[in-house]
Structure formats: C-alpha cells, structure tokens
Scaffold this motif. Structure first.
Motif, PDB file in Angstrom:
ATOM      1  N   UNK A  35      -7.279   9.188  -6.826  1.00 27.88           N
ATOM      2  CA  UNK A  35      -8.134   8.644  -5.770  1.00 27.88           C
ATOM      3  C   UNK A  35      -7.582   7.340  -5.219  1.00 27.88           C
ATOM      4  N   UNK A  36      -7.161   6.440  -6.106  1.00 23.45           N
ATOM      5  CA  UNK A  36      -6.622   5.163  -5.660  1.00 23.45           C
ATOM      6  C   UNK A  36      -5.359   5.368  -4.818  1.00 23.45           C
ATOM      7  N   UNK A  37      -4.497   6.277  -5.263  1.00 25.32           N
ATOM      8  CA  UNK A  37      -3.285   6.548  -4.505  1.00 25.32           C
ATOM      9  C   UNK A  37      -3.584   7.108  -3.127  1.00 25.32           C
ATOM     10  N   UNK A  38      -4.563   8.014  -3.044  1.00 24.39           N
ATOM     11  CA  UNK A  38      -4.923   8.607  -1.760  1.00 24.39           C
ATOM     12  C   UNK A  38      -5.517   7.554  -0.823  1.00 24.39           C
ATOM     13  N   UNK A  77       0.824  -1.203   0.000  1.00 24.66           N
ATOM     14  CA  UNK A  77       0.000   0.000   0.000  1.00 24.66           C
ATOM     15  C   UNK A  77       0.863   1.261   0.000  1.00 24.66           C
ATOM     16  N   UNK A  78       1.958   1.210   0.747  1.00 29.31           N
ATOM     17  CA  UNK A  78       2.852   2.358   0.811  1.00 29.31           C
ATOM     18  C   UNK A  78       3.460   2.662  -0.556  1.00 29.31           C
ATOM     19  N   UNK A  79       3.958   1.617  -1.230  1.00 31.18           N
ATOM     20  CA  UNK A  79       4.555   1.818  -2.547  1.00 31.18           C
ATOM     21  C   UNK A  79       3.515   2.270  -3.564  1.00 31.18           C
ATOM     22  N   UNK A  80       2.315   1.685  -3.503  1.00 29.40           N
ATOM     23  CA  UNK A  80       1.261   2.075  -4.434  1.00 29.40           C
ATOM     24  C   UNK A  80       0.933   3.557  -4.280  1.00 29.40           C
ATOM     25  N   UNK A  81       0.807   4.011  -3.035  1.00 25.82           N
ATOM     26  CA  UNK A  81       0.474   5.416  -2.806  1.00 25.82           C
ATOM     27  C   UNK A  81       1.613   6.330  -3.240  1.00 25.82           C
ATOM     28  N   UNK A  82       2.855   5.924  -2.967  1.00 26.61           N
ATOM     29  CA  UNK A  82       3.995   6.774  -3.307  1.00 26.61           C
ATOM     30  C   UNK A  82       4.162   6.912  -4.819  1.00 26.61           C
ATOM     31  N   UNK A  83       3.834   5.864  -5.570  1.00 22.64           N
ATOM     32  CA  UNK A  83       3.952   5.931  -7.026  1.00 22.64           C
ATOM     33  C   UNK A  83       2.823   6.722  -7.672  1.00 22.64           C
ATOM     34  N   UNK A  84       1.647   6.772  -7.025  1.00 20.22           N
ATOM     35  CA  UNK A  84       0.483   7.384  -7.664  1.00 20.22           C
ATOM     36  C   UNK A  84       0.171   8.794  -7.166  1.00 20.22           C
ATOM     37  N   UNK A 116      -2.580   1.048  29.745  1.00 25.63           N
ATOM     38  CA  UNK A 116      -1.384   1.842  29.524  1.00 25.63           C
ATOM     39  C   UNK A 116      -1.374   2.297  28.081  1.00 25.63           C
ATOM     40  N   UNK A 117      -0.632   3.326  27.779  1.00 23.79           N
ATOM     41  CA  UNK A 117      -0.582   3.771  26.396  1.00 23.79           C
ATOM     42  C   UNK A 117       0.296   2.858  25.591  1.00 23.79           C
ATOM     43  N   UNK A 118       0.325   3.041  24.271  1.00 20.49           N
ATOM     44  CA  UNK A 118       1.010   2.076  23.419  1.00 20.49           C
ATOM     45  C   UNK A 118       1.786   2.632  22.229  1.00 20.49           C
ATOM     46  N   UNK A 119       2.276   1.848  21.254  1.00 23.67           N
ATOM     47  CA  UNK A 119       3.192   2.317  20.221  1.00 23.67           C
ATOM     48  C   UNK A 119       2.950   2.060  18.743  1.00 23.67           C
ATOM     49  N   UNK A 120       3.742   2.608  17.738  1.00 20.87           N
ATOM     50  CA  UNK A 120       3.573   2.506  16.278  1.00 20.87           C
ATOM     51  C   UNK A 120       4.749   2.626  15.315  1.00 20.87           C
ATOM     52  N   UNK A 121       4.458   3.145  14.033  1.00 23.44           N
ATOM     53  CA  UNK A 121       5.515   3.351  13.080  1.00 23.44           C
ATOM     54  C   UNK A 121       5.123   4.139  11.835  1.00 23.44           C
ATOM     55  N   UNK A 122       5.985   4.411  10.927  1.00 22.03           N
ATOM     56  CA  UNK A 122       5.629   5.199   9.774  1.00 22.03           C
ATOM     57  C   UNK A 122       6.670   5.178   8.699  1.00 22.03           C
ATOM     58  N   UNK A 123       6.471   5.849   7.579  1.00 26.11           N
ATOM     59  CA  UNK A 123       7.482   5.921   6.564  1.00 26.11           C
ATOM     60  C   UNK A 123       6.996   6.571   5.310  1.00 26.11           C
ATOM     61  N   UNK A 124       7.854   6.642   4.348  1.00 27.18           N
ATOM     62  CA  UNK A 124       7.581   7.260   3.074  1.00 27.18           C
ATOM     63  C   UNK A 124       8.064   6.267   2.058  1.00 27.18           C
ATOM     64  N   UNK A 125       7.860   6.534   0.777  1.00 25.72           N
ATOM     65  CA  UNK A 125       8.438   5.630  -0.211  1.00 25.72           C
ATOM     66  C   UNK A 125       9.935   5.717  -0.066  1.00 25.72           C
ATOM     67  N   UNK A 126      10.573   4.784  -0.057  1.00 24.79           N
ATOM     68  CA  UNK A 126      11.969   4.577   0.200  1.00 24.79           C
ATOM     69  C   UNK A 126      11.901   3.338   0.972  1.00 24.79           C
ATOM     70  N   UNK A 127      10.766   3.204   1.745  1.00 21.12           N
ATOM     71  CA  UNK A 127      10.551   2.036   2.545  1.00 21.12           C
ATOM     72  C   UNK A 127      10.385   0.853   1.663  1.00 21.12           C
TER      73      UNK A 127
END
Length: 311
Positions: free
Chosen positions: A144-147, A80-87, A300-311
C-alpha cells in the motif's frame, strides 16, 4: 535560436531516453541501497552547475515559485519515485508513472481551463497499457505504501510541469536558469532527508565516481534543461507523452547491455507505447508562444515528465 518542431521534439525526448539509462548505471556502478544519496548527488551539483552557468538568481515572487517547482519536480518526486520502485513488484511504479498524460489532462482542466480530448485520453491509456506489457511481471500482493508513493510521485511531477507552464518564466530568464533554480531547491530539500535516513555518504571508487558524474551532468543537468526547455515550447500533453520513452529505454538497455531477454509480449508493449508517444505529439496544438516573460501562460496547453527507478 528557432528550431523546427521535429528537432524540438527530438531534443526534448533525449531527456526521458537519458533517464532510462539510470537503472543500469545505478546497478552496475553505484553503491547499493543509497537511493536518497544518489538523488542528492544528481540534483544539487547539477543545480549549482547550471546556476553558475546562468548567473541569474530568482527575484521577487520567483523565490517561492522556484522552491515550489523544485519541491514538486525534484525534491518530492525523487524520494517518492525510489520509495515506490523499491516497494512495488515488477515495474508497477513505471506503469503508474506512464499514466502521467492522464494526470496532466486532469490537472490542465483545473489549472489551465483545458478540457482533454477523447483522443488524448485514449492515447494515454494505450501508452500506460504498452508500458505495463514491457515492465510488469508476476508478483505477490501489492504494498500500500509503495502504491501511494507511486501515485504521489506521478502527481507531484505532473503538478510541477503544469505549474511550470502556467507560470512561464520571468522576463529575460532562460530555461537554463529556471532548471538550475529547481534542481538546487530540490537538492536542498533532499539533503537533510538523505543524511537522516541513510547516514554519512558511502566511500566511492572510480566506477562510482564516474557513474555519479554521468548522472549529475548528462542524466540530470543536461536532461532536465532539455526537458524544461521543451515544456516552455510544447504543450503539457505533448511533453508528457515522451515520458514512456524512459521505461522503454531501460528495457532496451537491459537487453543490449545487461543480457536481459525481451519476450514477444514485451515487444508488442514497446510498439504500443512508442506508437502512443508519437501519436501524443499530435493530440493538441502547440501554444502560440513559448511561455516566457512575466505573466502566466493561460489558454494554451502545457508540459511534463516521467520516469522509472533508475531515475
């Protein structure tokens, strides 16, 4: 071995910093237009390596839990990340990804019974705005698909991170094994998609082999181990606020190694995003225990992650 909180934050932050180098490595050393193959080579060998080192397999309910987490954090997130970054134009995928703290805040209400503070929401909005100043460029109409893919990738990773802390880890199982389970499960999900969409693997020269080795070992196996280790010891909000370091690192690498200019507006955005990242480490109290042995982590509170295309 116990480590100080600043050391824990620094080590966890190395994960998104490493992910910020992915774009440069991909464009400079790897075959073009093979995002799914790259995702597969990143995930599956890294997962098998960590499984070999940990020598622990899931048991009982953790077979399906590991599959769910692997799908959310790796198997669905990467494509999904790559699809969004390309579109999507000019870094918009990175901006949607930088809204991860806001996604986590909403999911924490549903899955952890935690209400976000006004400080959390404001800091999350500042982080997303800062990243937008760094990566957004003038562009035409939105795809739209990329978003939808960008929103789905952020939601997938945010859900996986919150569930990672909600479920904790089985007794006697460390973050090395848990990371290996997820990378392996995610890689196995990506494999058929990669071969179906992109066909046979490309021929690889020396630089490509070196690039894939870096992505699999340092950028994925080590980085994800540090990330999931941080999720077990920090809050979801705190870990998520480290995500903007990924696009910021990509911008710095582009300037230092690829000769890309940084405008004053981008520098202001970098300052805002980095300031929000630091402030995000103080928006909630850390959990009383590092979500281990059997049983869900609640209250208790908890955790996550993120990135951009490059990932």
């Amino acid at each position: 071995m116990a480590i100080s909180r600043p050391a824990l934050i620094t080590l966890t932050a190395l994960a998104p910093v490493s992910w910020g180098t992915t774009y440069a490595v991909t464009t400079q050393f790897l075959p073009p237009d093979r995002p799914l193959f790259t995702a597969l080579v990143r995930a599956l060998p890294a997962g098998l390596l960590l499984l070999t080192l940990a020598r622990v397999l899931p048991r009982g309910a953790w077979w399906w839990k590991a599959a769910v987490l692997g799908a959310l954090n790796i198997g669905a997130f990467f494509p999904l990340l790559f699809l969004s970054a390309y579109r999507l134009p000019g870094g918009l995928a990175a901006v949607v990804g930088s809204a991860g703290p806001l996604f986590v805040a909403a999911l924490s209400v549903l899955l952890l019974g935690q209400r976000p503070t006004a400080r959390t929401l404001v800091t999350g909005a500042v982080a997303a705005f800062g990243v937008s100043l760094v990566v957004l460029k003038a562009a035409g109409s939105l795809d739209t698909l990329g978003l939808l893919a960008a929103v789905a990738s952020t939601a997938s990773m945010s859900t996986g991170t919150v569930l990672t802390q909600r479920w904790g880890r089985p007794g006697g199982v460390g973050p090395l094994a848990l990371t290996g389970w997820q990378l392996t499960a995610g890689g196995l999900l990506i494999a058929p998609l990669a071969f179906l969409v992109e066909g046979a693997p490309p021929s690889l020269d020396g630089p490509a082999l070196g690039g894939y080795l870096y992505l699999a070992v340092a950028n994925t196996a080590l980085a994800y181990w540090l990330w999931f280790r941080g999720i077990g010891r920090m809050t979801a909000t705190q870990v998520t606020f480290l995500g903007p370091l990924s696009p910021l690192t990509a911008a710095v690498v582009g300037w230092a190694a690829l000769g890309q200019a940084l405008t004053p507006v981008q520098l202001v955005g970098m300052g805002l995003a980095f300031g929000a990242t630091v402030a995000g480490q103080f928006v909630t109290r850390p959990p009383r225990k590092p979500g281990l042995a059997g049983g869900n982590v609640r209250g208790g509170a908890v955790g996550v992650r993120g990135g951009v295309l490059r990932r």
